[in-house]
Design an enzyme around this catalytic site. Structure first.
Site, PDB file in Angstrom:
ATOM      1  N   CYS A  71      45.544 115.406  74.312  1.00  0.00           N
ATOM      2  CA  CYS A  71      45.508 116.162  75.553  1.00  0.00           C
ATOM      3  C   CYS A  71      46.692 117.110  75.623  1.00  0.00           C
ATOM      4  CB  CYS A  71      45.533 115.212  76.750  1.00  0.00           C
ATOM      5  SG  CYS A  71      44.259 113.923  76.690  1.00  0.00           S
ATOM      6  N   LEU A  87      41.202 115.723  76.616  1.00  0.00           N
ATOM      7  CA  LEU A  87      40.226 115.663  75.540  1.00  0.00           C
ATOM      8  C   LEU A  87      39.790 114.209  75.475  1.00  0.00           C
ATOM      9  CD1 LEU A  87      38.686 116.893  73.132  1.00  0.00           C
ATOM     10  CD2 LEU A  87      40.674 116.366  71.703  1.00  0.00           C
TER      11      LEU A  87
END
Length: 636
Positions: free
Chosen positions: A2, A55
């Site tokens: 992320c 993500l």
């Protein structure tokens, strides 16, 4: 995987209204949308603002961030993966922590609330996170042991700000992001900016294996782990050491197969990635593997990847490209990096990540053994240089050096004259500077005429290369080669290899995992004496012996080459327009940073093949492309 960002307003200060801070935070996370396309999380909590781009890898439904603990005492924004989170959940649940999700993020909250900074020791994985403790009004942040995940921070006007990428910090209008000439000099020397510095004044990268605490306007940073020193000769036989190494590598690969999304393996056909692919194939049904090749035979090594894929019946994905055509991608890729970084293999790494992301969300790779097992040619060269330095001066000056000057230049992968000149320069350097002399684009001496204004103080080798000197002399190993390995892991791998893989993979929202950088495996390797890594001229000795029965003989016998890129020809061919524009006399005069005469000499000699300046010109071109995109304020 992320992107994280945030800031903490100073105690007693008057922060902007919550909605204004929320808009600033959203701008920061928006600058990193590529790191987390699956969602955005924003939290304004008193003086703290925490942002997250997600993500989704684990607990796709309930793993959103920033994440609070059940009692609402702390909140965390986290980038990375904690591979042993299931074991930790069981351990912390027995101690009374109430888990509400199946996410690995939640164990970070438990570790802090139950053990404070000491809880970092339990975390196995790659991570960078920032945690806001509401009770103590403390921001606690940490970075994983090898620095797989990035974390930058700054303190300006009393505000503490952090982010995964510098581009996010640039979204805060109250920050001054200025680039000192000294940072450009450091970049010219290293081809990257060594941690903890960044390209910007007063902005820093948290060192790997370190944490920081921000409380009441005071910053504290401290290490929680470092690479162990080499130990005494092990009691086990070589066969027993090989067996242990193989088990540790298998354990590491297994840990990194935890995901709720499809995963695969980067496969170059070298020993490292092939070993990871082989072990993964034994644990996953028809593992997907990925490689790229080039249509030009002299640069193409895809047949080795196909050989390994065939051996283990993987679902292999390959894309053949033109090496010449790839040069046109450089401006786009460089401009998207938050700092300039002059590794030419960013182009194939970017393309490999693109191909891989079309099929999976997570990819295991082979990064780490070249540093931990002494896989680079620089390690045997270090020993060779020690012998060269002991030769009588007349042999060196009247025989070897004149012979070296007779070697031809070449624009191919190996340039004999360049190799000889570089070796001789490093052979006579101090031990701490020897390898960095071989790696550098511009030495202190070669920078003397590069800049428009002379800065002799900055160009003293002890100052220009101070980050290397600090690492080499600060690692208390008796064996100089172990110190070289430490510098490689803590500098070259950290700021060159891992940055390249992180940025290129995240540009495509792909998570890259490195099994060789597992703590248990790395500590075992670090404690081995150097002769188990470099045996005579044999590099990665124990690793190759441990995986010998797994891999084809052609793979084991390959030399270390990496991605082959025709940089010298690119600079004379498809990149020549950018060279003429950004390194041309008119642009340099208007810019007022570089000496146009010296840069012009480098360009002309390279273009006419009078000399091979690929390394210098590539470094300058990358820097100029980055400056043109980001337009920082340059200060003395």
């Amino acid at each position: 995987m992320c992107g994280i960002a945030g800031f903490v307003w100073p105690a007693g200060g008057t922060p902007p209204p919550a909605e204004e801070r929320r808009a600033l935070l959203s701008a920061m996370t928006g600058a990193m949308a590529h790191r987390g396309p699956d969602g955005e999380g924003l939290l304004i909590d008193g003086p703290a603002a925490l942002g997250h781009r997600r993500l989704s890898i684990i607990d796709l439904a309930a793993g959103s961030q920033p994440m609070e603990d059940p009692d609402g005492r702390a909140v965390v924004t986290f980038n990375g993966e904690i591979y042993n989170y299931r074991e930790l959940k069981a351990r912390y649940a027995m101690r009374g922590f109430r888990f509400r999700t199946n996410s690995d993020t939640e164990v970070i909250l438990a570790a802090w609330l139950l053990d404070g900074p000491a809880g970092l020791d339990a975390l196995e994985g790659m991570f960078a996170f920032a945690l806001w403790d509401r009770d103590s009004r403390t921001l606690f942040a940490a970075r994983d042991r090898f620095g797989k995940k990035p974390l930058a921070y700054t303190i300006q006007n009393g505000v503490f700000a952090f982010a995964s990428e510098l581009t996010a910090l640039a979204k805060l209008p109250f920050l001054r992001l200025e680039t000192p000439i000294g940072a450009l000099m450091r970049f010219a020397a290293y081809e990257y900016i060594p941690t903890p510095e960044t390209i910007y004044k007063d902005v820093f990268k948290l060192r790997p294996g370190h944490y920081l605490l921000w409380r009441d306007g005071q910053l504290t940073t401290a290490p929680y782990w470092d690479m162990p020193l080499p130990g005494p000769e092990p009691k086990e036989s070589e066969e027993e050491l090989c067996e242990k190494l193989r088990l540790l590598l298998a354990q590491s690969v297994k840990r990194r197969l935890v995901a709720d999304v499809p995963l695969g393996v980067f496969l170059s056909g070298g020993v490292d990635s092939s070993a990871v692919a082989a072990l993964t194939a034994g644990m996953v049904s028809r593992v997907k593997t990925f490689s790229i090749g080039f249509s030009e035979a002299s640069y193409d090594e895809s047949r080795y990847a196909r050989m390994v894929a065939g051996r283990f019946a993987t679902d292999h994905h390959e894309r053949i490209l033109s090496a010449d055509a790839c040069g046109s991608l450089l401006p786009e890729i460089v401009s998207r990096f938050d700092e300039p970084m002059a590794d030419p293999s960013i182009v194939p790494t970017y393309l490999l990540s693109q191909v891989t992301r079309e099929n999976v969300t997570v990819a295991l790779g082979g990064d780490g053994p070249d540093e931990l097992f002494y896989g680079y040619e620089y390690f045997p060269a270090f020993h060779l240089a020690a012998g060269y330095d002991r030769l009588p001066p007349f042999v060196r000056k009247r025989l070897i050096e004149p012979l070296a000057k007779m070697l031809p230049h070449s624009s191919g992968y190996i340039n004999p004259r360049f190799v000889a000149d570089t070796f001789l320069a490093g052979a006579t350097a101090p031990q701490w500077l020897r390898v960095q002399t071989w790696l550098s684009a511009f030495s202190a001496e070669s920078q003397a005429h590069l800049w428009r204004e002379a800065r002799p103080g900055m160009l003293a080798p002890e100052r220009l290369f101070a980050p290397t000197k600090e690492l080499f002399e600060g690692f208390p190993a008796d064996d100089p080669l172990a110190r070289v390995g430490y510098v490689f892991a803590r500098q070259y791998m950290l700021d060159y290899i891992l940055v390249k893989v992180d940025r290129c993979s995240m540009m495509h929202s792909l998570e890259a995992r490195a099994p060789f950088l597992d703590r248990d495996l790395a500590e075992f390797v670090c404690r081995l004496p150097s002769r188990y890594k470099l045996r005579g001229a044999k590099r990665k000795y124990l690793l190759k012996k441990a995986v010998a029965d797994l891999l084809p003989k052609d793979i084991l016998g390959r030399g270390k080459r990496g991605f082959l890129i025709p940089v010298a020809d690119w600079l004379r061919g498809q990149l020549r327009p950018q060279v003429d524009e950004l390194l041309g006399q008119r642009h340099l005069r208007d810019q007022g940073i570089f000496n146009p005469v010296e840069v012009g000499r480098l360009v002309t000699e390279h273009a006419t093949k009078a000399a091979d300046h690929r390394k210098k010109l590539w470094t300058l071109l990358v820097l100029q492309l980055w400056l043109a995109k980001h337009k920082p304020t340059i200060i003395p």
